[in-house]
Structures are given as C-alpha cells and as structure tokens.
Design an enzyme around this catalytic site. Structure first.
Site, short mmCIF file in Angstrom:
data_model
loop_
_atom_site.label_atom_id
_atom_site.label_comp_id
_atom_site.label_asym_id
_atom_site.label_seq_id
_atom_site.Cartn_x
_atom_site.Cartn_y
_atom_site.Cartn_z
N ASP A 276 0.83 -1.21 0.00
CA ASP A 276 0.00 0.00 0.00
C ASP A 276 0.86 1.27 0.00
OD1 ASP A 276 -2.39 1.43 0.01
OD2 ASP A 276 -2.61 1.40 2.18
N GLU B 278 2.30 -2.51 -5.13
CA GLU B 278 2.03 -1.11 -4.77
C GLU B 278 3.26 -0.41 -4.17
OE1 GLU B 278 -1.65 0.13 -2.95
OE2 GLU B 278 -2.83 -1.27 -4.15
N ASP C 232 -0.91 -9.84 -5.27
CA ASP C 232 -2.26 -9.38 -4.98
C ASP C 232 -3.07 -9.60 -6.25
OD1 ASP C 232 -4.62 -8.10 -4.43
OD2 ASP C 232 -3.75 -6.10 -4.16
#
Length: 281
Positions: free
Chosen positions: A43, A73, A181
C-alpha cells in the site's frame, strides 16, 4: 510489538532446536532445495503514516529473513528506502514510475539470471507481470497486481490467463512460483482453470482458516471502510518441476504477517502479507 514467526529460519541469530527444526540438522545439499518467501501488497500509494509503515515492513522482513520477497504497490521513494536497508538483497522493479511491483532476492540464497516485464495489453491500471529467473534452484519467480475492483473481472481473468500460459510453457526442470495481490474471486479462477500441475498453496496446505483472508476490514482499520469485507485477494501458486530426477518443491508452512498494529496506530498495510516456506519432497 511484532511477534516472532512460528517458523524461524535456521540462520536467525539465537535460533535453537526448540524453534527451528533445521537447527538440529547438519547443513546438507537439502538446504539448497528450501525456499522461503513473503508476498505483500504494501500500500505504498497511501500517504497516511507511510514512513512508519515502511519501517514496519523492514522490521518484518528482518524478522523472517525470506529468500524472496514479492511486493506490490511500490512507489519510487519506497524502493529507494528498501534498497538502503537491504544491501544483502537485490531489488528488481516492475516499473520506474507510478506504482508497481518488485522483488527482493537474497543474494546468498538465489542468483539472479534475468528478468522480464510482461505487459497486460488491456489493463486500465498500469498492471503487468514481473518474471524473474534465478539460478541455483532453477526457479522462475513471478509476481503481479491484478486489476482491482469487482467490475474489472474480465480484465482480471485475462491477466490470470497470461500467468497460466507462463505456467504451462515453463521448462519441465524449472520450479515456477507466482505470488501477488490477485484481487481474484474463486469463481474467476474456476472460469479460467489452472493447469493440473499448478496448486494453490493455501488449498494444498489444507485451507487453514487463520490464513484465509488477506484483505479483512473486520480487523484491519487502515482504510476506514465501514462495510465489513473479507477476501483472499493475495495468493501463491506453485508448479513444481515436472522432470524426473529434479527435486520437487512442496509447500510446508504458511502464515499471515503484518497482523500487529504499529506504534503509529496503523498496520503496515491494508493487506496482510503471506509468509510461506517450501521444501523438497
């Protein structure tokens, strides 16, 4: 505080027979046919407490000391931060700008041979497949961040088809590991269909409930989402070497990481990471 893993690598300072099965064994060639990895969407695009969360990631990686790390990310400053702190690892990036995937390879355990960035031609979100070949264990390592959101199911399945093709066409003396992911829903995997030689590691290890959900807003409060949601977005797939006489890697342990809230009041990411180990059958 960050808790110790259930499985501690033998090279961890202070490891003993009580907490490390390998500590009681003499070093042998078998050690070369072990693999430990973490896959984690960190993130990095979320600016909220990002420096503190990045330091949280460093603590976890120093604790587990995985051979390979798949990251999603990432952003350029995050990459530079990790490179400074992990000189014993080689960083491979899936892009140079925006947000992207990356891999950390422990230099003492795997030898980098080559990397390839495979584009997803119809992505609307800058997604691609990062493929890395390493020597020593004859490994093909792949990570990706599939298209997000429920409405993007068709594109997500297109991306899984690309990964499926890579699994099917890898040389038969090579072990192939994909982690990332995926944003996948089970019905999408069923529609695409994985080769019989490929296993979902979570399923192979008995579908343990404690490591089912990697995106869980009932516990993880980083995104401040009011509607409870639990998904197994982050997945690891394995295709062992098929050729006779070549060691076949099999998963033997899986656990979620990042479950502890940091001192800043946030978790390391809105996703839990997955720590997984493999040994030769």
């Amino acid at each position: 505080t960050i808790k110790c893993p259930a499985y501690i690598p033998a090279d961890t300072p202070g490891a003993s027979p009580a907490n490390s099965p390998a500590a009681t064994q003499k070093p042998s060639e078998k050690e070369d046919f072990k693999l430990s990895l973490i896959t984690w969407n960190v993130d990095g695009i979320n600016g909220e407490k990002r420096p503190e969360r990045a330091r949280g990631l460093v603590k976890y990686l120093n604790l587990y000391k995985p051979d390979v790390v798949f990251l999603q990310e990432l952003i350029p400053p995050y990459v530079q931060f990790l490179k400074k702190r992990f000189a014993s690892y080689l960083m491979i990036e899936g892009a140079e700008e925006g947000y992207f995937t990356g891999m950390l390879l422990k230099k003492s355990r795997v030898t980098f041979v080559e990397s390839e960035i495979v584009p997803y031609r119809t992505t609307q979100m800058m997604r691609n497949l990062l493929v890395v070949i390493v020597d020593g264990q004859k490994l093909c390592l792949m990570t990706s961040h599939f298209e997000s959101f429920k409405a993007c199911s068709k594109e997500r399945m297109n991306q899984l088809h690309v990964v499926k093709w890579r699994f099917k066409h890898a040389p038969d003396d090579v072990t192939v590991v994909f982690g990332g992911d995926t944003n996948l829903r089970d019905a999408e995997v069923t529609k695409v269909g994985l080769p019989a030689t490929v296993c979902d590691v979570w399923e192979r290890l008995g579908k343990q409930e404690h490591c089912r959900y990697t995106w869980d807003t009932t516990t993880n409060t980083n995104q401040n989402i009011s509607t409870p949601a639990r998904f197994r977005f982050d997945r690891i797939y394995l295709r062992p070497a098929i050729k006779r006489g070549v060691p076949r890697l099999a998963p033997d342990h899986m656990a979620l990481v990042g479950l502890e809230k940091l001192d800043c009041g946030r978790y390391t990411s809105d996703h839990w990471g997955i720590y997984c180990t493999f040994t030769a059958e």
